[in-house]
Design a protein around this motif. Structure first.
Motif: not given
Length: 101
Positions: A54-66
């Protein structure tokens, strides 16, 4: 990282660990460690690994999308024709973010 493969591997590991630790002799061995016995239980592995995913998915969203894509900084992004292929005008209007947000 192939998230589907990692999730499947984690679930398979937890399933087989649960089968292995279901025996009383294994539980007695774990409880020799006292309060640390909870670290060897199947649900501890499950919660820690799913929490990591869950934390890794959130990290990927923040890193690549924002951060890298600057997703929210482009106000005219929806106007690009190749933003989402085969998108009708009604669907394009539904995706528009109001300026007061």
């Amino acid at each position: 990282m192939n998230a589907v493969l990692v999730t499947f591997a984690i679930l398979a590991f937890v399933f087989f660990w649960r089968l292995f630790t279901n025996f009383n002799c294994v539980q007695r061995l774990f409880h020799c460690f006292g309060p640390l016995a909870v670290l060897f239980q199947w649900y501890t592995f499950l919660f820690i690994s799913l929490g990591y995913l869950l934390v890794r998915t959130f990290y990927d969203i923040v890193l690549f999308e924002y951060i890298k894509y600057d997703f929210l900084s482009h106000s005219n992004l929806i106007e690009e024709k190749d933003f989402i292929p085969d998108l009708s005008e009604e669907e394009r209007e539904a995706l528009r973010i109001s300026p007061w947000l």
